[in-house]
Design an enzyme around this catalytic site. Structure first.
Site, short mmCIF file in Angstrom:
data_model
loop_
_atom_site.label_atom_id
_atom_site.label_comp_id
_atom_site.label_asym_id
_atom_site.label_seq_id
_atom_site.Cartn_x
_atom_site.Cartn_y
_atom_site.Cartn_z
N ARG A 80 69.79 72.69 -15.31
CA ARG A 80 69.73 71.48 -14.50
C ARG A 80 68.46 71.47 -13.65
O ARG A 80 67.85 70.42 -13.46
CB ARG A 80 70.98 71.37 -13.62
CG ARG A 80 71.06 70.02 -12.92
CD ARG A 80 72.39 69.81 -12.25
NE ARG A 80 72.60 70.75 -11.17
CZ ARG A 80 73.75 70.86 -10.50
NH1 ARG A 80 74.78 70.09 -10.80
NH2 ARG A 80 73.88 71.74 -9.53
N LYS A 183 68.53 66.68 -9.04
CA LYS A 183 68.95 67.25 -7.75
C LYS A 183 67.71 67.39 -6.86
O LYS A 183 67.17 68.48 -6.68
CB LYS A 183 69.65 68.59 -7.97
CG LYS A 183 70.62 68.94 -6.86
CD LYS A 183 71.51 70.10 -7.27
CE LYS A 183 72.41 70.52 -6.13
NZ LYS A 183 73.52 69.59 -5.90
N GLU A 219 78.24 57.85 -6.98
CA GLU A 219 78.32 59.18 -6.40
C GLU A 219 79.21 59.16 -5.15
O GLU A 219 79.30 58.16 -4.45
CB GLU A 219 76.91 59.63 -6.04
CG GLU A 219 76.72 61.08 -5.75
CD GLU A 219 76.73 61.95 -6.99
OE1 GLU A 219 77.72 62.68 -7.16
OE2 GLU A 219 75.78 61.92 -7.77
#
Ligand code: PLP
Length: 339
Positions: A80, A183, A219
């Site tokens: 990720r 992220k 989210e």
């Protein structure tokens, strides 16, 4: 060894003994370096400070009742981070360097790994940013990767208690084809003002809707959302959601437990159909939701004062895998070697 009072840790910063670093220069990543300082010396014109070239990860190591220390989904976090680097034009960190750096940071700080009985764990925070100077808007030529670790307390000090969330249509966290799926710190900066407003009003976080139509659940603050409807685990599909590794693991566990998993757009008014709802992420695994207040329309969706049995079962199974008390059938743990 000095006595550490494990019960005093929340989720604040604690300085541990060592951190591990690696820099990218002249087109390649260098050797791992170990530091005892918690300061990083950077150029004042670096892109990490000016243009938001910055990404991070968050994962945990758990000491089990068998004494083994397990890192949960190390490789997934490394992949990720690579994806985040790709998304904002930073040098991608090879997986083997990511894994070596994290193992080293955990090994060197062995005395900071909380014992099983404490209910605490070791939080691992890798961060990667553009450390090369660049005043014109361009990706940096130099990058710095740092891993630090710190003990964090059990998330639920008063048990697995549901809390409240709020919908505010006046704020977005990420654009539909923007950086929501990476992220990166910029998404957090964009969510701070509404997040603080929510906290001031007594909510745990904002439940963001899709930025384009304000019709679908996106989210859930700094976590992913899921709902339980009968025998179904339902979680949003959206290009502006960060792919939570906890959510991915819960989907697999839900399937293993015989639930049907649906990853699809969830319209706001579908909240009324869920028997249980929760936010999921590394910090809490699952944070059960008591109610969601649609502040713009004065509507409340309630899910009960106590966590539902499906949420509890999912939570206990995932925690059990992390601590080594439930079989790790999907090979999610990396056991740390302290030889
Ligand atoms: C890190 C993060 C999550 C949770 O991801 P995990 O891999 O489960 O810890 C969810 N949403 C956002 C915005 C995040 O940054």
């Amino acid at each position: 060894m000095e006595n550490i009072n494990w019960s005093e840790f929340g989720f604040g910063y604690t300085k541990t003994d060592f951190n591990v670093r690696c820099t990218y220069k002249d087109g390649k990543w260098g050797e791992l370096e170990v530091s005892e300082s918690d300061q990083v010396n950077v150029h004042m014109a670096c892109t990490g400070l000016h243009y938001g070239q910055q990404a991070f990860e968050g994962l945990k190591a758990f000491q089990g009742p068998d004494g083994n220390v397990r890192i949960f989904r190390l490789e997934e976090n490394g992949k990720r981070l690579q994806n985040s680097c790709h998304g904002i034009m930073m040098a991608e960190l090879p997986l083997d360097i990511f894994e070596k750096a994290i193992l080293k940071a955990v090994q060197l700080n062995k005395k900071w790994i909380p014992p099983y009985e404490s209910g605490a764990s070791l939080y691992i925070r890798p961060v990667l940013f553009g450390s090369g100077a660049q005043v014109g808007v361009k990706p940096a030529a130099e990058y710095t990767f740092v891993v630090f670790v710190m003990p964090v307390g059990p998330y639920f000090k008063e048990g697995f208690k549901p809390t409240d969330y709020v919908i505010y249509r006046g704020y977005d966290r990420a654009a539909p084809q923007g950086t929501g799926c990476y992220k990166v710190g910029g998404n957090y900066a964009a969510s701070l003002r509404s997040g603080e407003l929510a906290h001031d009003k007594g909510y745990s976080a904002v439940l963001f809707l899709d930025s384009k139509e304000k019709k679908y659940i996106d989210e859930c603050g700094p976590a992913n959302f899921f709902g339980i409807e009968g025998n179904k685990y339902v979680t949003p599909k959206s290009e502006s959601i960060l792919p939570s590794i906890t959510n991915k693991s819960l989907c697999q566990i839900a399937e293993d437990l015989g639930l049907t998993v649906e990853r699809r757009p969830i319209a706001v008014d579908e909240l009324a159909n869920f028997n249980e709802a929760g936010a999921c992420g590394t910090a809490a695994v699952i944070s059960p939701i008591r109610k969601i207040v649609d502040a713009d329309n004065n509507i409340e969706y309630t899910f009960g004062e106590e966590a539902g049995e499906t949420s509890l079962k999912l939570y206990e199974t995932l925690r059990g895998i992390q601590y080594g008390t439930v079989e790790d059938k999907h090979n999610w743990n990396t056991i740390v070697d302290f030889e």
